[in-house]
Design a protein around this motif. Structure first.
Motif, PDB file in Angstrom:
ATOM      1  N   GLU A 152       0.856  -1.279   0.123  1.00  0.00           N
ATOM      2  CA  GLU A 152      -0.210   0.155  -0.152  1.00  0.00           C
ATOM      3  C   GLU A 152       0.835   1.195  -0.060  1.00  0.00           C
ATOM      4  N   GLU A 153       0.427   2.406  -0.185  1.00  0.00           N
ATOM      5  CA  GLU A 153       1.175   3.592  -0.477  1.00  0.00           C
ATOM      6  C   GLU A 153       1.541   3.898   0.858  1.00  0.00           C
ATOM      7  N   ARG A 154       0.749   3.752   1.900  1.00  0.00           N
ATOM      8  CA  ARG A 154       1.099   4.364   3.383  1.00  0.00           C
ATOM      9  C   ARG A 154       2.418   3.726   4.117  1.00  0.00           C
ATOM     10  N   THR A 155       2.587   2.606   3.377  1.00  0.00           N
ATOM     11  CA  THR A 155       3.636   1.679   4.008  1.00  0.00           C
ATOM     12  C   THR A 155       5.052   2.455   3.606  1.00  0.00           C
ATOM     13  N   ARG A 156       5.855   2.395   4.748  1.00  0.00           N
ATOM     14  CA  ARG A 156       7.063   2.994   4.218  1.00  0.00           C
ATOM     15  C   ARG A 156       8.142   2.169   3.694  1.00  0.00           C
ATOM     16  N   SER A 157       8.525   1.010   4.028  1.00  0.00           N
ATOM     17  CA  SER A 157       9.668   0.461   3.501  1.00  0.00           C
ATOM     18  C   SER A 157       9.550  -1.150   3.701  1.00  0.00           C
ATOM     19  N   TYR A 158      10.186  -1.854   2.793  1.00  0.00           N
ATOM     20  CA  TYR A 158      10.289  -3.386   3.032  1.00  0.00           C
ATOM     21  C   TYR A 158      11.654  -3.721   2.636  1.00  0.00           C
ATOM     22  N   GLU A 159      12.018  -4.846   3.293  1.00  0.00           N
ATOM     23  CA  GLU A 159      13.211  -5.736   3.199  1.00  0.00           C
ATOM     24  C   GLU A 159      13.005  -7.131   2.882  1.00  0.00           C
ATOM     25  N   ALA A 160      13.427  -7.645   1.953  1.00  0.00           N
ATOM     26  CA  ALA A 160      13.377  -9.284   1.775  1.00  0.00           C
ATOM     27  C   ALA A 160      14.881  -9.880   1.345  1.00  0.00           C
ATOM     28  N   THR A 161      14.677 -10.913   2.034  1.00  0.00           N
ATOM     29  CA  THR A 161      16.182 -11.723   2.222  1.00  0.00           C
ATOM     30  C   THR A 161      15.637 -13.054   1.810  1.00  0.00           C
ATOM     31  N   ALA A 162      16.573 -13.845   1.008  1.00  0.00           N
ATOM     32  CA  ALA A 162      16.519 -15.179   0.694  1.00  0.00           C
ATOM     33  C   ALA A 162      17.815 -16.019   1.092  1.00  0.00           C
ATOM     34  N   LEU A 163      17.635 -17.158   1.603  1.00  0.00           N
ATOM     35  CA  LEU A 163      18.661 -17.895   2.293  1.00  0.00           C
ATOM     36  C   LEU A 163      18.537 -19.492   2.022  1.00  0.00           C
ATOM     37  N   GLY A 164      19.563 -19.844   1.561  1.00  0.00           N
ATOM     38  CA  GLY A 164      19.561 -21.357   1.118  1.00  0.00           C
ATOM     39  C   GLY A 164      20.148 -22.140   2.264  1.00  0.00           C
ATOM     40  N   MET A 165      19.676 -23.423   2.421  1.00  0.00           N
ATOM     41  CA  MET A 165      20.237 -24.412   3.741  1.00  0.00           C
ATOM     42  C   MET A 165      21.102 -25.061   2.832  1.00  0.00           C
ATOM     43  N   ALA A 166      22.429 -25.102   3.370  1.00  0.00           N
ATOM     44  CA  ALA A 166      23.609 -25.966   2.841  1.00  0.00           C
ATOM     45  C   ALA A 166      23.590 -27.313   3.459  1.00  0.00           C
ATOM     46  N   ALA A 167      24.440 -28.294   3.005  1.00  0.00           N
ATOM     47  CA  ALA A 167      24.343 -29.660   3.319  1.00  0.00           C
ATOM     48  C   ALA A 167      24.657 -29.853   4.746  1.00  0.00           C
ATOM     49  N   HIS A 168      25.591 -28.895   5.162  1.00  0.00           N
ATOM     50  CA  HIS A 168      26.116 -28.965   6.690  1.00  0.00           C
ATOM     51  C   HIS A 168      25.081 -28.133   7.577  1.00  0.00           C
ATOM     52  N   GLY A 169      24.075 -27.854   7.291  1.00  0.00           N
ATOM     53  CA  GLY A 169      23.061 -27.052   8.235  1.00  0.00           C
ATOM     54  C   GLY A 169      23.056 -25.664   8.306  1.00  0.00           C
ATOM     55  N   THR A 170      23.977 -24.922   7.557  1.00  0.00           N
ATOM     56  CA  THR A 170      23.829 -23.531   7.897  1.00  0.00           C
ATOM     57  C   THR A 170      23.289 -22.866   6.647  1.00  0.00           C
ATOM     58  N   LEU A 171      22.741 -21.428   6.825  1.00  0.00           N
ATOM     59  CA  LEU A 171      22.047 -20.826   5.932  1.00  0.00           C
ATOM     60  C   LEU A 171      22.914 -20.034   5.286  1.00  0.00           C
ATOM     61  N   VAL A 172      22.925 -19.924   3.715  1.00  0.00           N
ATOM     62  CA  VAL A 172      23.745 -19.170   2.832  1.00  0.00           C
ATOM     63  C   VAL A 172      22.917 -18.215   2.318  1.00  0.00           C
ATOM     64  N   PRO A 173      23.177 -17.155   2.260  1.00  0.00           N
ATOM     65  CA  PRO A 173      22.778 -15.676   1.901  1.00  0.00           C
ATOM     66  C   PRO A 173      22.797 -15.759   0.364  1.00  0.00           C
ATOM     67  N   LEU A 174      21.456 -15.830  -0.238  1.00  0.00           N
ATOM     68  CA  LEU A 174      21.231 -15.913  -1.965  1.00  0.00           C
ATOM     69  C   LEU A 174      20.912 -14.616  -2.538  1.00  0.00           C
ATOM     70  N   ALA A 175      19.922 -13.801  -1.792  1.00  0.00           N
ATOM     71  CA  ALA A 175      19.601 -12.565  -2.623  1.00  0.00           C
ATOM     72  C   ALA A 175      18.919 -11.741  -1.611  1.00  0.00           C
TER      73      ALA A 175
END
Length: 161
Positions: free
Chosen positions: A13-36
Motif C-alpha cells: 500500500e502507498e502508506r507503507t514506508r519500506s520493506y526488506e526481503a532476504t532469501a537464504l538457502g540451507m547448505a548440506a551442513h545445516g548452515t544458511l547461505v545468503p542468496l539474495a
C-alpha cells in the motif's frame, strides 16, 4: 536443462514506508547461505502501486528461507505476496553470455585503440567524454555476467556487476 528462479513479488500500500526481503538457502551442513537481498522504500507519490521484486536463483539447496520485514506503521495492512517459479533455458543464458562477451571485447578494443590514438595529442574535453562514454558502455555490457553465470549466481559477483 533450465535455469530456475523463484520470483517473490511484494505489492504494498502507498502508506507503507519500506520493506526488506532476504532469501537464504540451507547448505548440506545445516548452515544458511545468503542468496539474495532487496530493499525498497514505499510510499512514493506516484500513481502506481509500489512493488518489490526479489529474484532467487534456485541452486539445489535442500531448503530455502524467505524473510520479509516491514518498516512501517503497525496498523498498515500486510502486503500482498506473490511467489512464481520462472524457468530460463540454459541455451538462452549461454547465448546471452556470449553476446555480452563479444560486446565487451569490442568495446574494450575500441577503448584501447582510441586511447592509443589519442595518447600523443593534448588532452581535450572531447577526448575525456569519449573515454568516459566508452567506459560506461563497457560497464553496461556487464563483463562479470559470464563469471556470475558460471558460479551459479554468486552474490559477490552480482553485487560487483
Amino acid at each position: 536443462e533450465m535455469t530456475r528462479f523463484l520470483l517473490l513479488t511484494l505489492y504494498a500500500e502507498e502508506r507503507t514506508r519500506s520493506y526488506e526481503a532476504t532469501a537464504l538457502g540451507m547448505a548440506a551442513h545445516g548452515t544458511l547461505v545468503p542468496l539474495a537481498h532487496s530493499t525498497a522504500r514505499m510510499g512514493a507519490a506516484s500513481a502506481e502501486l509500489p512493488v518489490l521484486q526479489l529474484p532467487v536463483l534456485l541452486q539445489g539447496y535442500s531448503e530455502y528461507e524467505l524473510t520479509v520485514r516491514s518498516k512501517g506503521a503497525e496498523r498498515d495492512p500486510p502486503p500482498q505476496l506473490e511467489f512464481r517459479l520462472t524457468y530460463v533455458p540454459a541455451a538462452f543464458s549461454s547465448v546471452q553470455a556470449a553476446v555480452r562477451l563479444v560486446l565487451c571485447v569490442g568495446v574494450a578494443a575500441t577503448l584501447l585503440a582510441y586511447g592509443a590514438a589519442m595518447g600523443g595529442t593534448a588532452p581535450d574535453t572531447a577526448h575525456f567524454w569519449v573515454m568516459s562514454l566508452l567506459l560506461l558502455l563497457l560497464g553496461l555490457n556487464d563483463p562479470l555476467y559470464a563469471a556470475c553465470l558460471a558460479r551459479g549466481g554468486d552474490l559477490t559477483l552480482q553485487a560487483a556487476s
